[in-house]
Design an enzyme around this catalytic site. Structure first.
Site, PDB file in Angstrom:
ATOM      1  N   SER A 158     -10.610  -8.972  54.664  1.00 23.53           N
ATOM      2  CA  SER A 158      -9.158  -8.840  54.565  1.00 23.53           C
ATOM      3  C   SER A 158      -8.524 -10.164  54.154  1.00 23.53           C
ATOM      4  O   SER A 158      -8.822 -10.676  53.075  1.00 23.53           O
ATOM      5  CB  SER A 158      -8.604  -8.310  55.894  1.00 23.53           C
ATOM      6  OG  SER A 158      -7.278  -7.897  55.765  1.00 23.53           O
ATOM      7  N   ASP A 253      -7.658   2.864  52.757  1.00 24.98           N
ATOM      8  CA  ASP A 253      -7.154   1.520  53.043  1.00 24.98           C
ATOM      9  C   ASP A 253      -6.087   1.152  52.015  1.00 24.98           C
ATOM     10  O   ASP A 253      -6.301   1.332  50.804  1.00 24.98           O
ATOM     11  CB  ASP A 253      -8.315   0.521  52.982  1.00 24.98           C
ATOM     12  CG  ASP A 253      -7.927  -0.904  53.334  1.00 24.98           C
ATOM     13  OD1 ASP A 253      -6.774  -1.142  53.736  1.00 24.98           O
ATOM     14  OD2 ASP A 253      -8.793  -1.787  53.210  1.00 24.98           O
ATOM     15  N   HIS A 283      -9.494   0.478  57.016  1.00 31.07           N
ATOM     16  CA  HIS A 283      -9.458  -0.979  57.050  1.00 31.07           C
ATOM     17  C   HIS A 283      -9.988  -1.487  58.387  1.00 31.07           C
ATOM     18  O   HIS A 283      -9.756  -0.891  59.435  1.00 31.07           O
ATOM     19  CB  HIS A 283      -8.019  -1.459  56.852  1.00 31.07           C
ATOM     20  CG  HIS A 283      -7.899  -2.935  56.680  1.00 31.07           C
ATOM     21  ND1 HIS A 283      -8.081  -3.552  55.474  1.00 31.07           N
ATOM     22  CD2 HIS A 283      -7.623  -3.930  57.570  1.00 31.07           C
ATOM     23  CE1 HIS A 283      -7.913  -4.861  55.614  1.00 31.07           C
ATOM     24  NE2 HIS A 283      -7.645  -5.114  56.884  1.00 31.07           N
TER      25      HIS A 283
END
Length: 323
Positions: A158, A253, A283
């Site tokens: 991320s 996501d 995610h």
């Protein structure tokens, strides 16, 4: 592909807990929530050694955690510089220790986790500068931690995937240090809140569109800065001469499309790249691998790619290192 049953169960339990959205909390409350969630990830896998160090960073002391895997031999080992996720606002050395230990054991590499400065106290470019400084230090001081300076990779999830790409771009632009490989799990690569996946998964799939906008506001409050390549690497004019990459995305996501767009741009620039979408996943599934079979599979995929990049071909028994 439909949402994975384990992801469905996770989302159902999360909804039942009635927790407020990150974007509805103060920064302190959101950080406390991450710290609490870390306790539910279980006991970290067993490794050979964990050592916390402090190095000089561009904004003062910078903490790193050096994880040496089980079965470490006498010779120098490859190094994976890991940047944790959390929207540049949340997370710390503890929040991602489980996954970092698992990657260390499975890849037979030292994993050095970087405790970069967090927003909003330290907005852009603080985290990016820390990421590059840590990479430089670890290359120059590899022998001090039992590492091999000629075999260094970056990895992150991320926002950590964003910092891994940015550190790699900086290394190319500034003449080093050399990076052998980049492993990026659902990386943030562009500020594009109107992307298809932002609209499609705006609500109900863990990370929401409003939460991502909140993270952007904390880290890059100046909208003009969001176009900079060291913030949105997919906006870099030239992505050539970067190391080979593995880009992992999750099918459900908001960040899916930008991660896959970045992989395509790397390929167009002549960079060897593998794009791997975990269709039924949400995610954050890598950090939460104790709950998701696909999370364990992603760790193994990352580890296999790292072993190949480092010239280590023998497989390991499992991602948990027997712990």
């Amino acid at each position: 592909m439909p949402l994975d049953p384990q992801a469905q169960d996770f989302l159902r339990r999360l909804a039942g807990a009635g927790l407020p959205s990150v974007s509805e909390q103060t920064v302190e409350q959101a950080r406390a929530q991450v710290n609490l969630s870390t306790r539910f990830l279980g006991k970290p896998p067993r490794v050979h050694r964990v050592e916390d160090r402090t190095i000089a960073g561009p904004g003062g002391d910078l903490a790193i955690r050096v994880i040496t895997p089980e079965g470490a031999g006498a010779g120098p080992m490859p190094i994976v510089v890991f940047f944790h996720g959390g929207g540049w606002v949340l997370g710390n050395l503890d929040s991602h220790e489980n996954v970092c230990r698992s990657i260390a054991n499975a890849s037979k590499s030292i994993v050095a986790v970087v405790d970069y400065r967090l927003a909003p106290e330290h907005p852009f470019p603080a985290a990016a500068d820390d990421a590059y400084a840590a990479l430089v230090w670890l290359s120059a001081h590899a022998a001090e931690i039992g590492g091999d300076s000629s075999r260094i990779a970056v990895c992150g999830d991320s926002a950590g995937g964003n910092l891994a790409t940015v550190a790699t771009l900086m290394a190319r632009d500034r003449g080093g240090p050399p990076v052998a490989f980049q492993a990026l799990a659902y990386p943030i690569t562009d500020f594009d809140p109107d992307a298809g996946s932002y609209r499609e998964f705006a609500e109900g799939c863990f990370l929401t569109r409003s939460e991502m906008l909140w993270y952007w506001d904390q880290y890059v409050p100046n909208p003009e800065d969001r176009r900079r390549p060291y913030v949105s690497p997919n906006r870099a004019e030239d992505l050539s001469k970067l190391p080979p990459a593995l880009v992992i995305t999750a099918g459900y996501d908001v960040l899916r499309d930008e991660g896959e767009a970045y992989a395509r741009r790397l390929a167009e620039a002549g960079v060897p790249v593998t794009l791997s979408r975990y269709d039924g996943m949400i995610h954050g599934f890598l950090r939460r691998y104790p709950f998701f079979d696909q999370g364990r599979a992603a760790i193994e995929e990352i580890a296999a790619a790292l072993r190949e990049a480092f010239g280590l071909t023998a497989p390991c028994s499992d991602a948990d290192g027997g712990g």
